[in-house]
Each structure stands twice: as structure tokens, then as C-alpha cells.
Design a protein around this motif. Structure first.
Motif, PDB file in Angstrom:
ATOM      1  N   ILE A  17     -40.190  25.982  35.724  1.00 28.24           N
ATOM      2  CA  ILE A  17     -41.267  26.443  36.868  1.00 28.24           C
ATOM      3  C   ILE A  17     -40.580  26.525  38.185  1.00 28.24           C
ATOM      4  N   PRO A  18     -41.203  27.441  39.329  1.00 27.81           N
ATOM      5  CA  PRO A  18     -40.548  27.823  40.371  1.00 27.81           C
ATOM      6  C   PRO A  18     -40.372  26.459  41.136  1.00 27.81           C
ATOM      7  N   CYS A  19     -39.769  26.356  42.197  1.00 24.79           N
ATOM      8  CA  CYS A  19     -39.390  25.240  42.861  1.00 24.79           C
ATOM      9  C   CYS A  19     -40.621  25.139  43.839  1.00 24.79           C
ATOM     10  N   PRO A  20     -41.349  24.134  44.399  1.00 23.76           N
ATOM     11  CA  PRO A  20     -42.353  24.169  45.562  1.00 23.76           C
ATOM     12  C   PRO A  20     -41.701  23.827  46.718  1.00 23.76           C
ATOM     13  N   VAL A  21     -40.629  23.464  46.984  1.00 22.00           N
ATOM     14  CA  VAL A  21     -39.942  22.958  48.253  1.00 22.00           C
ATOM     15  C   VAL A  21     -39.771  24.301  48.982  1.00 22.00           C
ATOM     16  N   PRO A  22     -40.454  24.563  50.104  1.00 18.87           N
ATOM     17  CA  PRO A  22     -40.242  25.488  51.110  1.00 18.87           C
ATOM     18  C   PRO A  22     -39.008  26.077  51.343  1.00 18.87           C
ATOM     19  N   THR A  23     -38.230  25.296  51.709  1.00 22.67           N
ATOM     20  CA  THR A  23     -36.463  25.703  51.845  1.00 22.67           C
ATOM     21  C   THR A  23     -35.605  26.141  50.733  1.00 22.67           C
ATOM     22  N   CYS A  24     -36.470  25.950  49.665  1.00 22.66           N
ATOM     23  CA  CYS A  24     -35.721  26.161  48.192  1.00 22.66           C
ATOM     24  C   CYS A  24     -36.267  27.511  47.565  1.00 22.66           C
ATOM     25  N   ARG A  25     -37.277  27.225  47.250  1.00 19.32           N
ATOM     26  CA  ARG A  25     -38.218  28.454  46.383  1.00 19.32           C
ATOM     27  C   ARG A  25     -37.195  29.112  45.082  1.00 19.32           C
ATOM     28  N   PRO A  46     -36.692  16.616  43.385  1.00 20.51           N
ATOM     29  CA  PRO A  46     -37.548  15.522  42.813  1.00 20.51           C
ATOM     30  C   PRO A  46     -38.800  16.173  42.739  1.00 20.51           C
ATOM     31  N   SER A  47     -39.515  16.947  43.900  1.00 16.47           N
ATOM     32  CA  SER A  47     -40.960  17.390  43.845  1.00 16.47           C
ATOM     33  C   SER A  47     -41.063  18.528  42.880  1.00 16.47           C
ATOM     34  N   ARG A  48     -39.710  19.310  42.441  1.00 12.46           N
ATOM     35  CA  ARG A  48     -39.993  20.048  41.181  1.00 12.46           C
ATOM     36  C   ARG A  48     -40.001  19.591  40.109  1.00 12.46           C
ATOM     37  N   ALA A  49     -39.413  18.465  39.598  1.00  9.34           N
ATOM     38  CA  ALA A  49     -39.556  17.583  38.468  1.00  9.34           C
ATOM     39  C   ALA A  49     -40.942  17.054  38.369  1.00  9.34           C
ATOM     40  N   ASP A  50     -41.631  16.658  39.748  1.00  7.84           N
ATOM     41  CA  ASP A  50     -42.904  16.141  39.705  1.00  7.84           C
ATOM     42  C   ASP A  50     -44.010  17.157  39.613  1.00  7.84           C
ATOM     43  N   ALA A  51     -43.740  18.441  39.862  1.00 12.27           N
ATOM     44  CA  ALA A  51     -44.579  19.319  39.586  1.00 12.27           C
ATOM     45  C   ALA A  51     -44.576  19.839  38.399  1.00 12.27           C
ATOM     46  N   TRP A  52     -43.216  19.785  37.433  1.00 18.24           N
ATOM     47  CA  TRP A  52     -43.465  20.152  36.285  1.00 18.24           C
ATOM     48  C   TRP A  52     -44.056  19.017  35.155  1.00 18.24           C
ATOM     49  N   LEU A  53     -43.842  17.973  35.611  1.00 14.14           N
ATOM     50  CA  LEU A  53     -44.761  16.788  34.934  1.00 14.14           C
ATOM     51  C   LEU A  53     -46.181  16.998  35.117  1.00 14.14           C
TER      52      LEU A  53
END
Length: 62
Positions: A17-25, A46-53
């Protein structure tokens, strides 16, 4: 999952999935980056891993 626990060459599952962090994307299939463009040592925010879960638990069973 930390890079040291994965087999060499395996991509983390959260890269689906795409990364939800605004500075990363980071786009699907690519590692997360710092605001200066360096690759993260852990590979993902960590928020990308959480979003994937969350994504895995909201998908209907196949």
C-alpha cells in the motif's frame, strides 16, 4: 517487520500500500523515505505498517 528478521530480498508486506505519511508518500512496492530523501533504516514508517494491518482486516475474505 524489521529488516533483520526478513529473508534477504523479501519486501515487507506493508509495501503493498502507499505510505500515508505526508512527507513520504512512498508508492506501493517502494520503501519509505525521510523528508530529505534518504531511505528509512526500517524500510517503512510505523503508520504505514499500521495502515496495512487495518487494510488487511477490512478486506473481505477471498
Amino acid at each position: 517487520m524489521p529488516p533483520g528478521l526478513r529473508r534477504h530480498g523479501d519486501r515487507p508486506p506493508e509495501w503493498a500500500i502507499p505510505c500515508p505519511v505526508p512527507t513520504c508518500r512512498a508508492k506501493p512496492g517502494t520503501p519509505c523515505r525521510t523528508p530529505t530523501g534518504r531511505r528509512l533504516a526500517d524500510g517503512s514508517h510505523p503508520s504505514r505498517a499500521d495502515a496495512w494491518l487495518v487494510h488487511q482486516h477490512t478486506q473481505p475474505a477471498a
